[in-house]
Design a protein around this motif. Sequence first.
Motif, short mmCIF file in Angstrom:
data_model
loop_
_atom_site.label_atom_id
_atom_site.label_comp_id
_atom_site.label_asym_id
_atom_site.label_seq_id
_atom_site.Cartn_x
_atom_site.Cartn_y
_atom_site.Cartn_z
N LYS A 110 40.26 37.87 26.34
CA LYS A 110 40.95 36.89 27.17
C LYS A 110 40.00 35.79 27.62
N PHE A 111 38.83 36.17 28.12
CA PHE A 111 37.90 35.17 28.64
C PHE A 111 37.20 34.40 27.53
N SER A 112 36.89 35.00 26.41
CA SER A 112 36.22 34.28 25.32
C SER A 112 37.21 33.38 24.58
N GLY A 113 38.47 33.71 24.53
CA GLY A 113 39.47 32.89 23.85
C GLY A 113 39.72 31.58 24.55
N ASP A 114 39.66 31.55 25.88
CA ASP A 114 39.91 30.33 26.64
C ASP A 114 38.83 29.28 26.39
N ASP A 115 37.58 29.68 26.26
CA ASP A 115 36.49 28.73 26.06
C ASP A 115 36.61 28.02 24.72
N ILE A 172 39.91 42.23 28.32
CA ILE A 172 39.27 41.28 29.24
C ILE A 172 38.31 40.37 28.49
N VAL A 173 37.49 40.92 27.62
CA VAL A 173 36.55 40.12 26.85
C VAL A 173 37.28 39.13 25.95
N GLY A 210 37.85 51.46 27.42
CA GLY A 210 37.44 50.61 26.30
C GLY A 210 38.49 49.57 25.94
N ALA A 211 39.75 49.96 25.94
CA ALA A 211 40.83 49.03 25.62
C ALA A 211 40.94 47.93 26.68
N ILE A 212 40.81 48.31 27.94
CA ILE A 212 40.88 47.32 29.03
C ILE A 212 39.71 46.35 28.92
N ALA A 213 38.51 46.87 28.65
CA ALA A 213 37.33 46.01 28.51
C ALA A 213 37.52 45.04 27.33
N LEU A 214 38.06 45.52 26.24
CA LEU A 214 38.29 44.66 25.07
C LEU A 214 39.28 43.55 25.39
#
Length: 142
Positions: free
Chosen positions: A30-35, A27-28, A21-25
């Motif tokens: 990281k990718f949503s922050g760049d946009d 990753i999510v 769960g922590a790894i998934a959080l």
Amino acid sequence: MKNNKLLMIMLMMLIAITLVGAIALVIVMKFSGDDEAKEPTIDEVLEASVDIPQITANLASDDYIRISFKIQTENKKAKEELEKRDFQVKNLIIQELSEMKAEDIQGKEGQVKLQEDLKNKINGLMQEGKIVQVYITESLLQ
């Protein structure tokens, strides 16, 4: 002894689920922050912008102003809606200007306030998106 073994298995499973769960959080996030942090290119800004041609309005101080705007929307859908609402936008602009005096519009502070006021009022009309920025492209105060 059997209870200890069962307890250890449950504890290991709980730790594994927490780690996944922590790894998934991460990753999510990281990718949503760049946009969101990415600024649009000038081509993207122009694609999502609408020109409001020159408007002449009487001010409350018996002066008049000729002014043009470029309004930047957040996406193409919002741009299409804004183009359909151009008569409402022009009406808002004229109403806003009619309550201002020449001194209110002169200078950087007055222009920035006008841009912000128009942005907020036009956003009140919008249903498919929002206004990102209002730019004054031409202004003649007499």
